[in-house]
Design an enzyme around this catalytic site. Structure first.
Site, mmCIF file in Angstrom:
data_model
loop_
_atom_site.group_PDB
_atom_site.id
_atom_site.type_symbol
_atom_site.label_atom_id
_atom_site.label_comp_id
_atom_site.label_asym_id
_atom_site.label_seq_id
_atom_site.Cartn_x
_atom_site.Cartn_y
_atom_site.Cartn_z
ATOM 1 N N ASP A 111 53.809 7.479 36.964
ATOM 2 C CA ASP A 111 54.664 6.329 37.282
ATOM 3 C C ASP A 111 54.280 5.102 36.473
ATOM 4 O O ASP A 111 55.099 4.208 36.258
ATOM 5 C CB ASP A 111 54.538 5.968 38.774
ATOM 6 C CG ASP A 111 54.931 7.121 39.678
ATOM 7 O OD1 ASP A 111 55.406 8.147 39.166
ATOM 8 O OD2 ASP A 111 54.748 6.993 40.905
ATOM 9 N N ASP A 197 59.383 1.491 35.805
ATOM 10 C CA ASP A 197 58.285 2.425 36.070
ATOM 11 C C ASP A 197 58.347 3.475 34.970
ATOM 12 O O ASP A 197 59.447 3.901 34.563
ATOM 13 C CB ASP A 197 58.468 3.117 37.425
ATOM 14 C CG ASP A 197 58.021 2.262 38.611
ATOM 15 O OD1 ASP A 197 57.716 1.069 38.434
ATOM 16 O OD2 ASP A 197 57.990 2.817 39.735
ATOM 17 N N HIS A 248 62.552 7.391 39.637
ATOM 18 C CA HIS A 248 61.850 8.368 38.800
ATOM 19 C C HIS A 248 62.756 9.571 38.511
ATOM 20 O O HIS A 248 63.294 10.183 39.424
ATOM 21 C CB HIS A 248 60.515 8.792 39.417
ATOM 22 C CG HIS A 248 59.662 7.586 39.743
ATOM 23 N ND1 HIS A 248 58.609 7.622 40.611
ATOM 24 C CD2 HIS A 248 59.733 6.284 39.303
ATOM 25 C CE1 HIS A 248 58.059 6.409 40.686
ATOM 26 N NE2 HIS A 248 58.745 5.579 39.905
ATOM 27 N N ASP A 250 62.028 12.470 37.296
ATOM 28 C CA ASP A 250 61.459 13.815 37.203
ATOM 29 C C ASP A 250 61.658 14.693 38.442
ATOM 30 O O ASP A 250 60.994 15.728 38.594
ATOM 31 C CB ASP A 250 59.975 13.758 36.782
ATOM 32 C CG ASP A 250 59.140 12.804 37.599
ATOM 33 O OD1 ASP A 250 59.682 12.169 38.522
ATOM 34 O OD2 ASP A 250 57.935 12.691 37.317
ATOM 35 N N CYS A 356 54.521 14.167 38.590
ATOM 36 C CA CYS A 356 54.131 12.795 38.950
ATOM 37 C C CYS A 356 52.619 12.611 38.918
ATOM 38 O O CYS A 356 52.126 11.539 38.561
ATOM 39 C CB CYS A 356 54.586 12.458 40.362
ATOM 40 S SG CYS A 356 56.342 12.556 40.629
#
Ligand code: ABU
Length: 385
Positions: A111, A197, A248, A250, A356
């Site tokens: 992150d 981020d 995020h 992912d 992550c």
């Protein structure tokens, strides 16, 4: 000075053979505090106050055991693994613009930190409790930077994180209002300051996707464009309008190897944004439904059930998955991947899963063009001779 053939920091995409990686640690991890950029809720009892301060010793050691399992697997595959420095996350932060009662943790380096080729970028971050999270990686960054003059190191501008940077009413919008607003891509952060981020980015050689989200705004994407385009990168903002709480990329859009992207069936790309992939012969492969429903995720976990998709590539043919996600493992095996299942559910409440919890510092490979048929308009046009 002796220089190894490959710079000590070298990673251009999400899948080339992995040589060195940072794996997060749950030491001293705390519950994320309630703040304008985050309203954590206990899943089973959303009306009860969310705990504050440090997590229990038991929860920390369960997560650390699973992180150690990831370390062992990576080392057995010949990957060098590094870890964050210990940080006092239970201490409060006070700046001229905000105050927060405790910080978070160093479980998810993804992150905060990103490697773009031979450059390390420390993200601005978007939440107060994560303002100083970069400090857990500073000694590693200094080590890489001192070891090799080819390593570039950039810290993105820190936003104020003052009240005015946020849109607090976001958290109270009813579902119908979220649906009505889904194409405006306005979330809990405003658009004035540069905010991103690192995990909202996904790397494809000279092409980098950036998701507009609760943790990355349009000014953040402009900053990334201005910073990276002069080096020959093409930055592509992407949007997933049915994800009402995007944070995020992912768990949404995950490249697995050249030509293959794992996609989230609940979160299609905005109309038209799939063209660059299809016109360049990328296949969009839908992930199967996760084993756990959203209601079955661990009570303190703030992420979605799609942590199932948060896989880590060791190479274009080897991939690590959470051990219970059998349908995804079978799908990947049917596509020729060697799948390494490991338990990781106790890490979920720290904000992520396998991707992550890692930051790849060195992979083989170089800056390739995986989108040869792309037309791209840079923000600043090169001057005519
Ligand atoms: N930190 C990744 C979480 C993404 C998601 O909840 O879908």
């Amino acid at each position: 000075m002796y220089l190894p053939h490959s710079p000590v920091v070298n990673s251009w995409n999400e899948w080339d053979p992995l040589r060195e990686v940072v794996v997060g640690s749950a030491d001293a991890a705390c519950f994320e505090p309630t703040e304008p950029g985050s309203r954590p809720r206990i899943r089973s009892t959303p009306d009860k106050p969310f705990p504050t301060g440090m997590k229990s010793k038991e929860a920390i050691s369960l997560a650390n055991e699973e992180l150690a399992g990831l370390v062992a697997l990576l080392e057995a595959q010949g990957v060098t693994v590094r870890r964050p420095s210990p940080r006092p996350f239970a201490t409060s932060i006070r700046t001229p613009d905000f105050e927060v009662s405790n910080q978070y943790c160093a479980v998810c380096p993804r992150d905060v930190m990103i490697t773009i080729g031979n450059e390390i970028i420390e993200a601005t971050m978007s939440r107060r409790a994560r303002y100083f999270e970069f400090q857990a990686y500073r000694s590693l960054v200094y080590e890489y930077w001192n070891a090799d003059p080819r390593v570039q190191w950039t810290t993105a501008p820190k936003p104020s994180m003052a009240d005015g940077m946020y849109r607090e009413e976001f958290w109270d919008w009813p579902v119908e209002e979220r649906h009505a607003k889904m194409h405006s891509f306005e979330f809990c952060i405003q658009q004035d300051e540069v905010i991103f981020d690192a995990a909202d980015m996904s790397r494809f050689g000279r092409d980098i996707l950036v998701q507009e989200s609760m943790t990355t705004n349009r000014a953040g994407i402009r900053w990334l464009k201005r910073h990276l385009e002069p080096g020959g990168f093409r930055i592509h903002p992407v949007h997933f309008p049915l994800d009402f709480y995007p944070s995020h990329i992912d768990c949404t859009f995950v490249p697995l190897r050249p030509g293959l992207i794992l996609t989230n069936p609940d979160r299609p790309l905005r109309d038209g944004e799939e063209a660059m992939f299809l016109e360049n012969d990328w296949e969009l492969l839908e992930a199967p439904q996760p084993i756990l429903g959203n209601d079955e995720m661990p009570p303190y976990c703030q992420s979605s059930k799609w942590l199932s998709m948060n896989v880590l590539s060791i190479s274009p043919t080897k991939i690590i998955c959470e051990e219970s996600e059998k349908p995804l493992q079978d799908l990947l095996a049917s596509r020729g991947f060697e799948v390494f299942p490991i338990p990781f559910r106790n890490v979920f409440e720290y904000g992520g899963s396998l991707h992550c919890a890692t930051w790849d510092v060195r992979r083989d490979g170089s800056k390739e063009n995986y989108f040869p048929h792309l037309t791209y308009e840079p923000l600043v046009q090169p001057a005519q001779p």
